[in-house]
Every structure is written in C-alpha cells, then in structure tokens.
Design a protein around this motif. Sequence first.
Motif, PDB file in Angstrom:
ATOM      1  N   GLY A   4       9.101 -30.169 -11.021  1.00  0.00           N
ATOM      2  CA  GLY A   4       9.046 -29.960 -12.456  1.00  0.00           C
ATOM      3  C   GLY A   4       9.775 -31.011 -13.260  1.00  0.00           C
ATOM      4  O   GLY A   4      10.205 -32.045 -12.754  1.00  0.00           O
ATOM      5  N   MET A   5       9.929 -30.715 -14.552  1.00  0.00           N
ATOM      6  CA  MET A   5      10.447 -31.664 -15.513  1.00  0.00           C
ATOM      7  C   MET A   5      11.839 -31.273 -15.995  1.00  0.00           C
ATOM      8  O   MET A   5      12.090 -30.118 -16.339  1.00  0.00           O
ATOM      9  N   GLY A  18       9.465 -37.017 -20.682  1.00  0.00           N
ATOM     10  CA  GLY A  18       8.795 -37.276 -19.416  1.00  0.00           C
ATOM     11  C   GLY A  18       9.735 -37.526 -18.246  1.00  0.00           C
ATOM     12  O   GLY A  18       9.395 -38.258 -17.316  1.00  0.00           O
ATOM     13  N   ILE A  19      10.900 -36.893 -18.259  1.00  0.00           N
ATOM     14  CA  ILE A  19      11.894 -37.080 -17.191  1.00  0.00           C
ATOM     15  C   ILE A  19      11.739 -35.969 -16.164  1.00  0.00           C
ATOM     16  O   ILE A  19      11.864 -34.788 -16.499  1.00  0.00           O
ATOM     17  N   ARG A  20      11.491 -36.344 -14.927  1.00  0.00           N
ATOM     18  CA  ARG A  20      11.299 -35.369 -13.871  1.00  0.00           C
ATOM     19  C   ARG A  20      12.643 -34.909 -13.304  1.00  0.00           C
ATOM     20  O   ARG A  20      13.642 -35.628 -13.364  1.00  0.00           O
ATOM     21  N   HIS A  22      17.005 -29.934 -19.425  1.00  0.00           N
ATOM     22  CA  HIS A  22      16.865 -29.035 -20.560  1.00  0.00           C
ATOM     23  C   HIS A  22      16.435 -27.661 -20.059  1.00  0.00           C
ATOM     24  O   HIS A  22      15.766 -27.539 -19.032  1.00  0.00           O
ATOM     25  N   SER A  23      16.844 -26.630 -20.785  1.00  0.00           N
ATOM     26  CA  SER A  23      16.537 -25.252 -20.398  1.00  0.00           C
ATOM     27  C   SER A  23      15.326 -24.763 -21.185  1.00  0.00           C
ATOM     28  O   SER A  23      15.334 -24.816 -22.426  1.00  0.00           O
TER      29      SER A  23
END
Length: 426
Positions: free
Chosen positions: A95-96, A102-104, A260-261
């Motif tokens: 996931g991201m 666009g950071i995995r 990020h949540s």
Amino acid sequence: MGSDSVRGLGRRRLLGWSGAATAAMVAGGGRAAAAGPGRAAPPADGADGADTVPPDTRPGGAYDRYLAKLAAEGDFSGVVLLSHRGRTVLSRSYGMADKERGIRNHPGIAFNLSSAGKPFGPVAVLQLVQQGRLHLWDTVGAHLKGFAEEVAEKVTLHHLLSGTSGLDSPPEDLERVFQSREEVREYCERWARQARPVAAPGTPTEHAGAEIAIPAMIVEAVTGTTYWDYVEENVFRRCGMTGTAFFTRPQWLTDRHLAHSYMRQADGSLVDAVRNLDKGSQDPYQLGKNPARTFVDAPGDGGFATAPDLVRFAHALTDGTLLDRHYAELLTGPKIPHAPQGGGLARGAAFPVDASFGAYQMPVGIVNGQWLKGRAGVNPGSFASWNIYPDTGWVGVILGNQDGAPFPQIIEEEMRAVLGPARDAG
C-alpha cells in the motif's frame, strides 16, 4: 492520554505483544527494500536454523500468503516483519504511505504507534529508578503539585505503571486542534490533575489515561527536560532507532518517511487524517477522533516508529542497552492477573491464553506454553503491534495505516505462524 480506543475490537485483545525483523524481498503489492542494517540472510541449517523456523513464517508460507491476499483485496496497507534470533525471516510492505504524493510503504516508513508506544514511558521511569533518582514507592505528591490529596499522598509510581491506581480520568477534548508542543503539554497536565480516585490504590483500573500522563510528568520533573526529549535521547537514540521520534503535525505533513493515516468515512471512502482535520473517525468507540489534531502525541503516549526500529527496541529491552537485566525483568514481569481469556486475545480466539497478566503498561501472557510480551495500539487510520516471543527468539511487527484491516486476525495469524496450531484446550 488514552489513544488506545480499541474496545470495539476487544481492548485487551489488542493491548499486547512485540516485534522484530530486518529485510527480505517484498512480494505482492510491496517492493524490495532493506529493513535494517542489511538484507535478510537465508535461515541457517541445524539446531538454530531450518528445523526451528516454522514453514508458515517463511516467504511463501501461510502468513505471507494471508497478508498478500488481504493487500490484494484492499484490506491491508502497511509493513510486517518477522525475525528469528536476529535474522530476518519475512519482510513485507503493501500500500501507500502518502497517496497524494505517490509514496509507497516500505520498511523505512514510520507509522503512528498509538498505545504501542506506551511502554517507552515505563522504560524511562525504570532508568531513573535504576539511577536512584526515583523509587517505585514514590507517591505522586513526592514530585508533583496540584493533585487532589488522595492522589498525591496515596497513589504511587508502581500503581500508575501497573494499572492499579484506582483513578478515573476526565473526558478528552477530541475536537480541539492543537498548535504547539507547549499547548499539548499544558493541556495534558491540566487534564491529568483532574483525575479522581474511584477505587482504592492497588485496584486494577480499566485504561485510565492519567496512569500514562502522570509518570511522564514525573520524568519531566526529575530530569528537567520534556518527556519527548528525554525518551528520544535515552531510549530511541540509545537503541539506534533513527527513524523513530515524537514527530509533530507539520512534520507528518511534509516528511516523506511518515505514513499518513487513512480513516474510513460513513460513505465508505478513506480520507487522509493529516490533511483533513475537519474529518473524524466513524468508529463508535473513537467517534469523531482525528489523531492529527494533536500537534504532537501526548507525553507518555504514541510516537512514530519504523518496523526495524521496533525490532531494535525489542532486542534492547533484554540486552542491557536500555536497562540492567533485573530492571528489564521488572518491566515485563507479571504483576496483576487478568481474568480468563483476558490477556492477548478475546474469548473464542484462535489461541486460548493459558495465563495473562498486566506488566508495566503492557500485557504478558503464556500462549501455547510460551511467554508472549509486547504491546499494540489503534488510532483512527492506523494500528501497530510489536510482539516478543522470548522462549524461541522470535519478534513480530505489524504496522498499518488504513482503517478496515482485520487487525486482531492479523495478530492471530502471526501467532499461528510462530507458535504453530493452538493446543487443544480439552
């Protein structure tokens, strides 16, 4: 303060256990990445190797396949690590971390810990006890002013750390948006001083947030520095946890290494908690809460950590890096027995708990004839678990940044992979 908020998932079911691992090739939705000082080595043969590494823990094993299926169905975003005696067996990222940029997710990403960060506080306290600057029998009033007499004179550090203070905490203001570290400190201090006894000290307490806040305040009073600074210097840095810190909301917004949540909304969509402070959780047990509204996690709680850093923390608890052996044993030693099935997992779970106890801000239990020690936590849009299996040298880490994942089941699958099938209770 009380960032657990996991009653809807079975509070004690999620309040436990511990993790470690380093790196392997990431399959499915993940990517190849190193999760520690070096890449994973293949398991060794012999007494310490292949015959002690269960097949279900290996790449392609049952646990790996379970995670890949969850991720493929959109039900898991995060990082998972398994380590055996310091050697990485499994490392997966899915996931991201930040969809907008666009950071995995990868092993170098730090996740919000919620209550999985609570044991950092007891480590700090025991370091000061070890130095003779504190005593576990010290009362609250020996170091702090402004508390009710029945709290100041009767509640001790041991009561607070062991969850037996008898205190009840006031409600938190979940809507307030904080703008500085000092504002968070001042609010938490005023809030903690409103705690009142509802039972005699020594009585097991059901998740009183003041039991987290007050020891942090005592650490500050004794050291003359903030809880955040003390722990970062004397716990994180000492362990080599270079990706772990009490990051602020501005850092959460800009740092590419912070996940990020993503909170589930009533319409089924997922929203970025950090970029949508006006949005809150729809979970009835966390209704309206958004963890990003606090500028920084409350003293004694939370923080951000990478999976490899939690591995380092797990090892540092027992190798003398953080505490002398006897104090390390004191940290995780059983204190208060839980009711049947009250420890790591709820009644009817895959793994019945043979015995379960509260330790210092973490549960410990015997499962399938082995000790299991660690901590878990849940916030809107994130969850974290680190599990230590001291009898066999395993450590497991689970970090996620998306609502909707079957977190208790993921923990159970980790346990199943490490411990094997649950013993027949009959």
